[in-house]
Scaffold this active site. Structure first.
Site, PDB file in Angstrom:
ATOM      1  CD  GLU A 113       2.940 -23.900  23.902  1.00 45.65           C
ATOM      2  OE1 GLU A 113       2.614 -25.091  23.807  1.00 45.65           O
ATOM      3  OE2 GLU A 113       3.769 -23.485  24.721  1.00 45.65           O
TER       4      GLU A 113
ATOM      5  CD  GLU B 288       5.003 -24.765  31.804  1.00 40.76           C
ATOM      6  OE1 GLU B 288       6.054 -25.392  31.625  1.00 40.76           O
ATOM      7  OE2 GLU B 288       3.880 -25.259  31.583  1.00 40.76           O
TER       8      GLU B 288
ATOM      9  N   GLY C 247      -1.744 -27.386  29.920  1.00 42.31           N
ATOM     10  CA  GLY C 247      -1.817 -28.280  31.081  1.00 42.31           C
ATOM     11  C   GLY C 247      -3.138 -28.248  31.816  1.00 42.31           C
TER      12      GLY C 247
ATOM     13  CB  SER D 230      -4.997 -29.255  26.811  1.00 40.88           C
ATOM     14  OG  SER D 230      -4.714 -28.646  28.058  1.00 40.88           O
TER      15      SER D 230
ATOM     16  CG  ASN E 270       8.089 -28.526  26.901  1.00 39.57           C
ATOM     17  OD1 ASN E 270       9.134 -28.847  27.465  1.00 39.57           O
ATOM     18  ND2 ASN E 270       7.383 -27.458  27.244  1.00 39.57           N
TER      19      ASN E 270
ATOM     20  CG  HIS F 103       7.035 -23.042  27.595  1.00 35.95           C
ATOM     21  ND1 HIS F 103       6.271 -22.988  28.737  1.00 35.95           N
ATOM     22  CD2 HIS F 103       6.502 -24.029  26.831  1.00 35.95           C
ATOM     23  CE1 HIS F 103       5.324 -23.915  28.656  1.00 35.95           C
ATOM     24  NE2 HIS F 103       5.448 -24.558  27.516  1.00 35.95           N
TER      25      HIS F 103
ATOM     26  CE  LYS G 254       4.672 -28.466  29.884  1.00 40.77           C
ATOM     27  NZ  LYS G 254       3.592 -27.619  30.274  1.00 40.77           N
TER      28      LYS G 254
HETATM   29  C1  PEP Z   1       3.450 -27.021  26.688  1.00 39.39           C
HETATM   30  O1  PEP Z   1       4.228 -27.489  27.481  1.00 39.39           O
HETATM   31  O2  PEP Z   1       3.808 -26.099  25.948  1.00 39.39           O
HETATM   32  C2  PEP Z   1       2.100 -27.553  26.601  1.00 39.39           C
HETATM   33  C3  PEP Z   1       1.345 -27.208  25.592  1.00 39.39           C
HETATM   34  O3  PEP Z   1       1.694 -28.405  27.591  1.00 39.39           O
HETATM   35  P1  PEP Z   1       0.354 -29.311  27.603  1.00 39.39           P
HETATM   36  O4  PEP Z   1       0.347 -30.078  26.301  1.00 39.39           O
HETATM   37  O5  PEP Z   1       0.514 -30.195  28.779  1.00 39.39           O
HETATM   38  O6  PEP Z   1      -0.802 -28.397  27.688  1.00 39.39           O
END
Ligand code: PEP
Length: 260
Positions: free
Chosen positions: A176, A106, A182, A222, A8, A104, A10
């Site tokens: 998640e 976000e 992040g 992460s 992803n 997601h 983003k």
């Molecule tokens: C995500 O964008 O869903 C995500 C898990 O980001 P990160 O790997 O940066 O934590």
């Protein structure tokens, strides 16, 4: 069942040139991985890799993809019409894209996306033949209040409301935990395993065991080249959703490699 590794990107990178550079580096690194393992050009054994760049770059990559798949990071819930600024699932499908990420955290946080909207998006996307990566997970506050299970049940029940059983083969669920995205603050593999088991139980209750067993449940939060293998080996995750580390080609390939 093939593992699913999703990148992803983003809202990155900010120029088409950089996006092409990133795309090419990932493509080359995947190719090297295949040559190294002596596998065919089309497939890394047992792994399905999906890159999800921003919408605006998708059409530039479409014709170059042979070794992995493309996905969108979001979609609207109607096919077309007077909805300024929206991108419809049918547009995505007609571009030859196979996957779409829905729900997601976000989008839930910054765009106030509700479970009802997520359900509408999933229904429309399935109806045009897209495959779904549905994101669920608890926030820090919800975790601290001991509400994780409640949150997972509500998010999954609402997202899958009136989705027929035979469509479930086109849905993967990404667990998640929002506090792990992040932040570098990983969810332990043990905790991840518990959540993955819960999610499969919720889907079993909504459909049946056979249906639930076919749904890929992946982990995101992460993930990097160092910890990806543990998630895949120790937490029952059927794959990974990778944000930050997917912007670093060599790191991302390490993650892909850990799934082979
Ligand atoms: C995500 O964008 O869903 C995500 C898990 O980001 P990160 O790997 O940066 O934590």
């Amino acid at each position: 069942m093939k593992s699913l590794i999703v990148a992803n990107w983003k809202c990155n990178p900010t120029t088409l040139k950089e996006a092409k550079g990133l795309f090419d580096s990932v493509k080359k690194a995947l190719l090297r991985q295949r040559l190294r393992t002596g596998e065919g050009i089309k497939n890394i054994k047992n792994v399905e890799v999906v890159l999800c760049p921003p919408f605006i770059y998708l059409s530039s990559f479409k014709f170059q993809v042979s070794s992995f798949k493309l996905g969108a990071q979001n979609c609207f819930w109607e096919e077309k019409g007077a909805y300024t600024g929206e991108i419809s699932p049918l547009m995505i499908k007609n571009l030859g894209i196979e996957y779409v990420i829905v729900g997601h955290s976000e989008r839930r946080k910054y765009f106030r996306e509700t479970d009802e909207e997520i359900n509408k998006k999933i229904k429309k996307a399935l109806s045009v033949g897209l495959k779904i990566i549905l994101c669920v997970g608890e926030t820090t506050e919800e975790k601290e209040q001991g509400k994780k299970q409640q949150v997972l049940i509500a998010q999954i029940e609402k997202a899958l409301d009136r989705i027929p059983r035979d469509e479930m083969k086109n849905i993967s669920v990404a667990y998640e935990p929002v506090w792990a995205i992040g932040t570098g603050n990983n969810c332990s593999t043990d905790e991840t395993m518990k959540s993955i088991i819960s999610i499969r139980q919720i889907i079993t209750r909504l459909y049946n065991r056979e249906t639930a067993d076919k749904v890929r449940i992946i982990y995101g939060g992460s993930v990097n080249g160092e910890n990806s293998g543990s998630y895949l080996k120790e937490s029952l995750a059927n794959g990974l959703l990778v944000g930050g580390a997917s912007l670093k080609p060599e790191e991302f390939i390490k993650i892909v490699r850990s799934a082979t």
